[in-house]
Design a protein around this motif. Structure first.
Motif, short mmCIF file in Angstrom:
data_model
loop_
_atom_site.label_atom_id
_atom_site.label_comp_id
_atom_site.label_asym_id
_atom_site.label_seq_id
_atom_site.Cartn_x
_atom_site.Cartn_y
_atom_site.Cartn_z
N TYR A 29 -5.57 2.73 -5.72
CA TYR A 29 -4.24 2.35 -6.20
C TYR A 29 -3.33 3.55 -5.91
CZ TYR A 29 -0.55 1.70 -9.79
OH TYR A 29 0.64 1.58 -10.46
N VAL A 36 6.42 -4.81 -10.73
CA VAL A 36 5.86 -5.98 -11.41
C VAL A 36 6.72 -6.35 -12.61
CG1 VAL A 36 3.85 -6.92 -12.60
CG2 VAL A 36 3.53 -5.38 -10.64
N PHE A 58 3.03 -0.10 -10.24
CA PHE A 58 3.29 -1.45 -10.71
C PHE A 58 4.49 -1.52 -11.67
CE2 PHE A 58 -1.45 -2.29 -10.01
CZ PHE A 58 -1.22 -2.96 -8.82
N GLY A 64 6.44 -7.72 -4.78
CA GLY A 64 7.04 -7.43 -6.08
C GLY A 64 8.14 -8.41 -6.43
N THR A 96 -2.73 -3.19 -14.44
CA THR A 96 -3.55 -2.40 -13.52
C THR A 96 -5.01 -2.83 -13.60
OG1 THR A 96 -2.05 -0.50 -13.77
CG2 THR A 96 -4.23 -0.05 -12.86
N THR A 149 2.05 -4.96 -1.29
CA THR A 149 3.00 -4.51 -2.30
C THR A 149 4.07 -5.57 -2.56
OG1 THR A 149 4.21 -3.32 -0.56
CG2 THR A 149 2.67 -2.04 -1.90
N GLU A 189 3.52 -12.49 -12.01
CA GLU A 189 2.27 -11.76 -11.87
C GLU A 189 1.23 -12.56 -11.10
OE1 GLU A 189 0.62 -10.33 -15.48
OE2 GLU A 189 2.29 -8.97 -15.93
#
Length: 377
Positions: free
Chosen positions: A202, A151, A147, A111, A185, A109, A115
């Motif tokens: 997910y 993200v 996300f 973040g 995704t 995870t 990307e």
């Protein structure tokens, strides 16, 4: 990724709801009958492998190894959700869990970075998961969680705090947001498929719109609250409509009276502008409240025969329990089933240990019962 101080995924969901962005799912259908159900297939707990917020709570391999043994032998879990960032921390913990015979739910995870970095972090972790799988370990790979919170570029803002402000202020185009979320995704799912050949999943928030055709397992972070216990079964049944195994990737609450009723916002009782941080209001610590809620949910998960459920979470080092000091007992705002006790309170370099809460003992008894039930099945 370790959650920023004062922010959780639940808070972000609250922001989207106020902005009118939460997706509407189909109404809850009639609950399936519990008779003849096989019970909860895999019972687990979330184990976060962040770097730690202070020198005293930095990641420790030795501590992690002890914790994994307790998860297996004391909690009677058969699954550990290894989550957080840092490929070395993730892979070391996953390898330890696999070596101890636990099923690994591996969920990187990372973040608040570009990307390409998030996807490379996923690819590196996924390649290791595939090596474990080929060696005979039981491994499921989750490509990440929610996300749109972590993200950059899905919701405007350079960091979590700015994204939340933009959501709460209505500075978001919901159609564009969903389009960007779908795109990322799909990219993450493609990366996961390219490096890992086991079951892919997910971790979505309850109101997320996800194309579950991309995944083998539906994953939901579940924090609903109902006064009628049968309502949990009805509510959860809506996530079975895709005809795929359902894993509850997070469930839990905090240890004070009224925490379950906050439906995932129980953490929001800390004044983080104070130094040291303080509990807001006059909360009544209640480990029994936390334990009771967890058992109600496990009953619902078992009656539906879910693929897996992972309690959130095993330990939260940066939310210490301070007995006799309710103003600074940050553990009350923690979802951990153990309580962190510092050797030297308020010292960021202090060593610490954890002690089991009532939720730990209650969950251990329930998981042991599920294990016996599985053994008879």
């Amino acid at each position: 990724m370790q959650k920023p101080a004062g922010i959780t995924r639940a808070r972000f969901l609250a922001g989207t709801a106020s902005a009118g962005l939460a997706a509407t799912l189909i109404p809850s259908g009639t609950a399936r009958a519990a008779e003849g159900r096989p019970g909860l297939r895999h019972r687990g707990v979330v184990y976060t492998v962040g770097a730690g917020e202070t020198p005293g709570t930095a990641f420790s391999t030795a501590r992690m190894r002890r914790d994994i043994r307790v998860i297996r032998d004391g909690l009677h879990a058969d699954t550990v959700d290894v989550t957080g960032d840092g490929v070395e921390r993730l892979t070391a913990t996953a390898a330890e869990a696999a070596e101890r015979g636990l099923r690994v739910w591996l969920q990187p995870t990372l973040g608040d970075v570009p990307e390409r970095d998030i996807l490379e972090h996923l690819a590196e972790t996924g390649r290791f998961a595939e090596r474990l799988r080929r060696q005979g370990a039981a491994v499921d790979l989750s490509v990440g969680c929610e996300f749109w919170l972590y993200v950059p570029g899905i919701v405007p803002g350079d960091n979590v705090f700015e994204r939340i402000r933009n959501l709460q202020d209505g500075h978001v185009d919901p159609v564009a947001m969903q389009r960007r979320l779908d795109r990322f995704t799909a990219r993450a799912a493609a990366v996961g498929r390219s490096v890992f050949h086991g079951r892919l999943s997910y971790a979505a928030a309850q109101e997320d719109q996800v194309d579950w055709r991309l995944f083998d397992i539906v994953g939901i972070d579940y924090y609903s609250y109902f006064t009628d216990e049968t309502a949990y079964v009805r509510d959860l049944s809506r996530y079975l409509r895709w005809g795929k195994p359902l894993a509850v990737t997070e469930f839990g609450t905090c240890a004070y009276v009224g925490a379950p009723e906050t439906a995932g916002m129980g953490w929001d009782v800390v004044d983080r502008g104070k130094h040291p941080e303080e509990i807001k209001g006059y909360l009544v610590r209640s480990e029994r409240t936390q334990a009771t809620y967890l058992l109600q949910l496990v009953d619902a998960f078992s009656s539906l025969g879910l693929y897996a459920a992972m309690a959130y979470e095993f330990v939260t080092p940066d939310a210490p329990h301070r007995p006799g000091d309710p103003l600074h007992d940050l553990d009350m705002a923690s979802y951990s089933i153990t309580k962190t006790v510092q050797d030297r309170p308020f010292d960021p370099a202090s060593d610490w240990h954890w002690e089991p809460k009532e939720a730990f003992h209650a969950l251990a008894r329930r998981y042991a019962r599920e294990r016996r039930h599985a053994g008879r099945g």
